[in-house]
Motif scaffolding. Sequence first.
Motif, PDB file in Angstrom:
ATOM      1  N   LYS A 144      -4.993  71.009  -1.540  1.00 42.32           N
ATOM      2  CA  LYS A 144      -5.494  71.166  -0.308  1.00 42.32           C
ATOM      3  C   LYS A 144      -5.908  69.768   0.326  1.00 42.32           C
ATOM      4  O   LYS A 144      -5.898  69.744   1.521  1.00 42.32           O
ATOM      5  N   THR A 145      -6.625  68.903  -0.642  1.00 37.01           N
ATOM      6  CA  THR A 145      -7.103  67.930   0.174  1.00 37.01           C
ATOM      7  C   THR A 145      -6.258  66.472   0.110  1.00 37.01           C
ATOM      8  O   THR A 145      -6.093  65.710   1.007  1.00 37.01           O
ATOM      9  N   MET A 146      -5.546  66.527  -0.689  1.00 43.03           N
ATOM     10  CA  MET A 146      -4.477  65.236  -1.214  1.00 43.03           C
ATOM     11  C   MET A 146      -3.192  65.481  -0.308  1.00 43.03           C
ATOM     12  O   MET A 146      -2.634  66.615  -0.720  1.00 43.03           O
ATOM     13  N   PRO A 147      -2.710  64.528   0.319  1.00 41.71           N
ATOM     14  CA  PRO A 147      -1.349  64.874   1.033  1.00 41.71           C
ATOM     15  C   PRO A 147      -0.353  64.970  -0.094  1.00 41.71           C
ATOM     16  O   PRO A 147      -0.138  64.017  -1.126  1.00 41.71           O
ATOM     17  N   LYS A 148       0.531  65.676   0.363  1.00 40.83           N
ATOM     18  CA  LYS A 148       1.810  65.604  -0.560  1.00 40.83           C
ATOM     19  C   LYS A 148       2.901  64.594  -0.209  1.00 40.83           C
ATOM     20  O   LYS A 148       3.116  64.170   0.825  1.00 40.83           O
ATOM     21  N   LYS A 149       3.474  64.150  -1.375  1.00 41.37           N
ATOM     22  CA  LYS A 149       4.682  63.056  -1.298  1.00 41.37           C
ATOM     23  C   LYS A 149       5.834  63.742  -0.745  1.00 41.37           C
ATOM     24  O   LYS A 149       6.163  64.953  -1.210  1.00 41.37           O
ATOM     25  N   PRO A 150       6.509  62.873   0.030  1.00 48.91           N
ATOM     26  CA  PRO A 150       7.722  63.785   0.581  1.00 48.91           C
ATOM     27  C   PRO A 150       8.797  63.732  -0.781  1.00 48.91           C
ATOM     28  O   PRO A 150       8.519  62.794  -1.580  1.00 48.91           O
ATOM     29  N   ARG A 151       9.483  64.616  -0.568  1.00 49.84           N
ATOM     30  CA  ARG A 151      10.429  64.910  -1.733  1.00 49.84           C
ATOM     31  C   ARG A 151      11.675  63.846  -1.635  1.00 49.84           C
ATOM     32  O   ARG A 151      12.032  63.680  -0.490  1.00 49.84           O
ATOM     33  N   ARG A 152      12.149  63.338  -3.005  1.00 51.95           N
ATOM     34  CA  ARG A 152      13.216  62.481  -2.609  1.00 51.95           C
ATOM     35  C   ARG A 152      14.472  63.260  -2.696  1.00 51.95           C
ATOM     36  O   ARG A 152      14.636  64.284  -3.476  1.00 51.95           O
ATOM     37  N   ARG A 153      15.627  62.785  -2.083  1.00 52.59           N
ATOM     38  CA  ARG A 153      16.671  63.486  -2.102  1.00 52.59           C
ATOM     39  C   ARG A 153      17.668  63.045  -3.493  1.00 52.59           C
ATOM     40  O   ARG A 153      17.213  61.780  -3.704  1.00 52.59           O
ATOM     41  N   ARG A 154      18.227  63.735  -3.791  1.00 54.67           N
ATOM     42  CA  ARG A 154      19.108  63.295  -5.128  1.00 54.67           C
ATOM     43  C   ARG A 154      20.342  62.455  -4.310  1.00 54.67           C
ATOM     44  O   ARG A 154      20.750  62.579  -3.326  1.00 54.67           O
ATOM     45  N   ARG A 155      20.576  61.501  -5.114  1.00 57.40           N
ATOM     46  CA  ARG A 155      21.613  60.520  -4.686  1.00 57.40           C
ATOM     47  C   ARG A 155      22.859  61.137  -5.320  1.00 57.40           C
ATOM     48  O   ARG A 155      23.183  61.761  -6.148  1.00 57.40           O
ATOM     49  N   LYS A 156      23.816  60.904  -4.277  1.00 59.49           N
ATOM     50  CA  LYS A 156      25.242  61.375  -4.597  1.00 59.49           C
ATOM     51  C   LYS A 156      25.653  60.357  -5.591  1.00 59.49           C
ATOM     52  O   LYS A 156      25.558  59.267  -5.519  1.00 59.49           O
ATOM     53  N   ALA A 157      26.388  60.924  -6.535  1.00 57.42           N
ATOM     54  CA  ALA A 157      27.065  60.160  -7.791  1.00 57.42           C
ATOM     55  C   ALA A 157      28.370  59.806  -7.166  1.00 57.42           C
ATOM     56  O   ALA A 157      29.186  60.145  -6.402  1.00 57.42           O
TER      57      ALA A 157
END
Length: 60
Positions: A47-60
């Motif tokens: 609840k205290t630490m900000p969440k990192k934004p999720r990385r999107r999967r790169r298209k192969a």
Amino acid sequence: MADEPAPLMYPYEALKIIEVLVDVAEETDNPVATDLILREIRNVLAKTMPKKPRRRRRKA
């Protein structure tokens, strides 16, 4: 809105809660209680630490 993250907890408030939980963990003789206290400490940190934004999967 449901998509908005909950507001973060203030760091000082989180540290005070963690301090109390650690004091309780030191006083208890029950190993199950210690596991529950560790889980609560992790919840406070989440609840205290900000969440990192999720990385999107790169298209192969």
